[in-house]
Structure formats: structure tokens, C-alpha cells
Design an enzyme around this catalytic site. Structure first.
Site, PDB file in Angstrom:
ATOM      1  N   LYS A  54       3.037 -14.081   5.705  1.00 59.48           N
ATOM      2  CA  LYS A  54       3.252 -15.178   4.659  1.00 59.48           C
ATOM      3  C   LYS A  54       5.222 -15.172   4.549  1.00 59.48           C
ATOM      4  O   LYS A  54       5.601 -15.121   3.420  1.00 59.48           O
ATOM      5  CB  LYS A  54       2.805 -14.714   3.215  1.00 59.48           C
ATOM      6  CG  LYS A  54       3.227 -15.982   1.980  1.00 59.48           C
ATOM      7  CD  LYS A  54       1.977 -16.601   1.737  1.00 59.48           C
ATOM      8  CE  LYS A  54       2.429 -17.535   0.862  1.00 59.48           C
ATOM      9  NZ  LYS A  54       1.189 -18.757   0.538  1.00 59.48           N
ATOM     10  N   ASP A  88      -6.274  -5.525   4.900  1.00 59.16           N
ATOM     11  CA  ASP A  88      -7.481  -5.298   3.947  1.00 59.16           C
ATOM     12  C   ASP A  88      -8.505  -6.440   3.607  1.00 59.16           C
ATOM     13  O   ASP A  88      -9.558  -6.316   3.647  1.00 59.16           O
ATOM     14  CB  ASP A  88      -6.743  -4.416   2.783  1.00 59.16           C
ATOM     15  CG  ASP A  88      -7.948  -3.908   1.782  1.00 59.16           C
ATOM     16  OD1 ASP A  88      -8.568  -3.253   2.425  1.00 59.16           O
ATOM     17  OD2 ASP A  88      -7.336  -3.844   0.553  1.00 59.16           O
ATOM     18  N   TYR A 131       1.021  -1.239   0.171  1.00 56.18           N
ATOM     19  CA  TYR A 131      -0.096  -0.098  -0.052  1.00 56.18           C
ATOM     20  C   TYR A 131       0.842   1.337  -0.055  1.00 56.18           C
ATOM     21  O   TYR A 131       0.456   2.309  -0.084  1.00 56.18           O
ATOM     22  CB  TYR A 131      -0.963   0.021   1.248  1.00 56.18           C
ATOM     23  CG  TYR A 131      -2.353  -0.367   1.056  1.00 56.18           C
ATOM     24  CD1 TYR A 131      -2.416  -1.646   0.831  1.00 56.18           C
ATOM     25  CD2 TYR A 131      -3.317   0.371   0.775  1.00 56.18           C
ATOM     26  CE1 TYR A 131      -3.986  -2.092   0.581  1.00 56.18           C
ATOM     27  CE2 TYR A 131      -4.543  -0.179   0.688  1.00 56.18           C
ATOM     28  CZ  TYR A 131      -4.957  -1.500   0.445  1.00 56.18           C
ATOM     29  OH  TYR A 131      -6.080  -1.902   0.354  1.00 56.18           O
ATOM     30  N   ASP A 155      -2.893 -17.674   3.726  1.00 56.27           N
ATOM     31  CA  ASP A 155      -3.743 -18.359   2.943  1.00 56.27           C
ATOM     32  C   ASP A 155      -4.432 -19.665   3.843  1.00 56.27           C
ATOM     33  O   ASP A 155      -5.692 -19.591   3.782  1.00 56.27           O
ATOM     34  CB  ASP A 155      -3.192 -19.119   1.853  1.00 56.27           C
ATOM     35  CG  ASP A 155      -1.601 -19.799   2.232  1.00 56.27           C
ATOM     36  OD1 ASP A 155      -1.048 -19.334   3.195  1.00 56.27           O
ATOM     37  OD2 ASP A 155      -1.096 -20.169   1.464  1.00 56.27           O
TER      38      ASP A 155
END
Ligand code: NAD
Length: 334
Positions: free
Chosen positions: A170, A227, A123, A203
Site C-alpha cells: 500500500k 496474513d 506484527y 485493496d
């Protein structure tokens, strides 16, 4: 009397914030609203979607309620929402997702809080074309940015009787960026031995939230995962219409719903103002008007529980303003 900046926004923003304003005023709290316009509508006149008078107002009042603002996709001006967060270094985005009786969802009793880092990650908007046929975006994660959002999440958990913080990442693939976020968050967790700390790869987290959301409590996320996961969590409690949000910096806070401007419903008196109203309740807590916040929240919950006059997304036929009328009626008659 406290002065609060009000940015009505565009699309459905003006009708939603008008409903919010009436509900807040009916709670008995005395607020002077400094109403300032931003977004596409002011572009022609001021040459920017975020004129200086908006920034000046927020810098002065230190607290704002904001309606959603449309961001053109692909080209055009950059997001006003992201620009505001950057301008005032509003590094912590809080998105409580609490199921309310009366909302039909596959799993009841969901109570999750997404804490989203608000200034870094993909972002940061550091991206460019590489020639004609490739593009690059840089993912920025810093120790300082990770440290302060982790502190915010654990401090929130400690002061709001929450039991656990789950760090979302991640780091198996993005070993530097997400690895730093994870390691720094784990370090911060050591200051809060009373709060359980665990981590999940994003995930897997997504699947777990759909299958076993009751296992989770506060989710600590870098910007992009936060988000996405907060929309998922909003879906779990009945959709974007009911999910409030807040952006906190060191001494300035801006309160806004998770959802966008839902432009296809503009001017139809149709969409649900709950998310904006509950965001305003978070604002009331922030300005130490806890009783008014409580009155607003309880009235919203009762109207949704009774399901007599609710908006289309909750299975009703009431318009935005009739739904707000009902909240005001409940609040002022009890
Ligand atoms: P959106 O949140 O505006 O709408 C997606 C869908 O969610 C809507 O079509 C509607 O079905 C539902 N929805 C949203 N708000 C609702 C409400 N209050 N009541 C009932 N249903 C509701 O998302 P989008 O269509 O992806 O975005 C529209 C614009 O808003 C884009 O320009 C986007 O950039 C902008 N946006 C702004 C903000 C913000 O101001 N903070 C946040 C997200 C998106």
C-alpha cells in the site's frame, strides 16, 4: 531416524496432530517425535505459555510440526505463534493454496502461493496506549527484512517452476514503510530475470483475487497483508481446513496449518486435519523425505477426490480420525 519436535497445541490441535502423526507414520518414514506442550494449559505450571523446554527441543531438532495455539484477545499472554517465529527468526511464511479435485469452490484450478514476511510490520507488536483514550502501533519495515523475504519468494518461484511474483503493498499511502518494501523487492527481482515481477496495491489485490485468481501465481507480502490474503486464498480453495503452511528461518523450520485452534470444535472429532497433514508433508520435503511427502499428498488428494469419507467442511460426515483412517487405507493399499 530423524527427530522432529511436535507441539500438539490446544483447542482442536491435539486431535488434528494425532491424525497427522498416524498418517505420517503410515507413509513409511521413520520419525521420532519429541512431543512438547505449549500454550494456556502449561501456563499454571511453568508461568509461561512457551516454556524453555519447547525452545530447547526446537533448537535441538531444528524442525517442528505445530498444532494451533489459542491466543487470548485484547489482554493475556502474547501469541505463542508469533513468539516462536521471533525467537527463531523464522522470517519466511509459505502458504501454498492449491485447489484439489473434489473440493467444491466457485472457481476450480486455483494454484497460488502466498509468501508472507513473518517478523516485521505491525506484527512486531510495538504498541502502547497514549493516555486512556488513544493507542499507537508502530509499523516496522527494514531493508534487511524486505530483502531476505523477497529473495525467498523469488528463489521459491525459480526452484518451483513458478512464472510470476506479485509484490503486494500500500505504498501509495504508506510511502516510507510499504515504499521501502516495494523498492527493495523490485531490486531483488532484477536478479531473477526469468521470473515476471509486478506489483499490486493490497485493496485492489483483494478484489482481483476474488474475481481473477488465475492471473496470479506467487504473492510476496509484508506480514499483515500476507496474513489476511492467505486466509482469503485458503477460502478460495475450500477453507482453512485444507490450507497448509510453513515458517522458515536460516536453519530452523516450523510447519503449521494456517488455521487457528477452532476452540468451539474442541474434542468433537469433527474438524479437518488436511491442513495439518499437508503441513507435515511440507516438513517431510524439508527433511529430504520427498517420497513420503508425495505418498501423503497423493493419498490426501485421492480421498478428497473420491469424497467417500471426508469431513463436514468438505461436505462429508467423517470425523477427524475416520478421515485420517481413510488416507492411511488409501496410502497403504496402493
Ligand atoms: P480458527 O482458524 O481457529 O477458526 C475459524 C473457523 O474456521 C472455525 O470456526 C471453523 O469454522 C474453521 N476452521 C478452522 N480450522 C478448521 C479445520 N481444521 N477444519 C474445518 N474448519 C476449520 O480462527 P479463530 O476462531 O479466529 O481463532 C481461534 C484461536 O486460534 C484464536 O485464539 C487465535 O488467536 C488462534 N490462532 C492460532 C493460530 C496458530 O496457532 N498458528 C493461527 C490463527 C489463529
Amino acid at each position: 531416524m530423524k527427530t522432529v519436535t511436535l507441539i500438539p497445541g490446544d483447542g482442536t490441535g491435539p486431535e488434528l496432530t494425532a491424525a497427522m502423526r498416524r498418517v505420517v507414520e503410515a507413509s513409511g518414514v521413520r520419525i521420532e517425535w519429541d512431543v512438547v506442550e505449549a500454550g494456556e494449559a502449561v501456563m499454571a505450571k511453568h508461568g509461561t505459555p512457551l516454556p524453555k523446554y519447547v525452545l530447547d527441543s526446537i533448537a535441538r531438532t531444528k524442525v517442528a510440526v505445530k498444532g494451533p495455539i489459542t491466543t487470548p484477545i485484547g489482554s493475556g499472554f502474547r501469541s505463542v505463534n508469533v513468539a516462536l517465529r521471533k525467537e527463531f527468526d523464522l522470517y519466511a511464511n509459505l502458504r501454498p493454496c492449491l485447489w484439489m479435485e473434489g473440493v467444491k469452490t466457485p472457481i476450480p484450478n486455483i494454484d497460488l502461493v502466498v509468501v508472507r514476511e513473518n517478523t516485521e510490520d505491525l506484527y512486531a507488536g510495538v504498541e502502547h496506549m497514549v493516555g486512556k483514550d488513544a493507542a499507537e502501533s508502530i509499523k516496522i519495515i527494514t531493508r534487511q527484512g524486505s530483502e531476505r523475504i523477497a529473495h525467498f519468494a523469488f528463489e521459491y518461484a525459480a526452484t518451483h517452476a513458478r512464472r510470476k511474483v506479485t509484490i503486494v503493498h500500500k505504498a501509495n499511502i504508506m510511502k516510507c514503510t510499504d515504499g521501502l518494501f516495494l523498492n527493495v523487492s523490485r531490486e531483488v527481482a532484477k536478479n531473477y530475470p526469468q521470473i515476471e515481477c509486478e506489483d499490486r496495491i493490497v485493496d485492489n489485490m483483494t478484489m482481483q483475487l476474488v474475481q481473477k485468481p488465475e492471473l496470479y501465481d506467487v504473492l510476496l507480502c509484508p506480514n499483515l497483508y500476507g496474513d489476511i490474503l492467505s486466509d482469503l486464498c485458503a477460502g478460495l480453495i475450500g477453507g482453512l481446513g485444507v490450507a497448509p503452511g510453513a515458517n522458515y528461518g536460516k536453519d530452523i523450520a516450523i510447519f503449521e496449518a494456517i488455521h487457528g485452534s477452532a476452540p468451539r470444535y474442541k474434542g468433537m472429532n469433527k474438524v479437518n486435519p488436511t491442513a495439518v497433514i499437508l503441513s507435515a508433508a511440507l516438513m517431510l520435503e524439508h527433511i529430504h523425505e520427498g517420497q513420503a511427502a508425495d505418498r501423503v499428498t497423493k493419498a490426501v488428494r485421492r480421498v478428497i477426490r473420491e469424497r467417500k469419507r471426508v469431513t463436514y467442511d468438505l461436505g462429508g460426515t467423517a470425523g477427524t480420525s475416520e478421515y485420517a483412517d481413510e488416507i492411511i487405507r488409501v496410502m497403504t493399499q496402493t
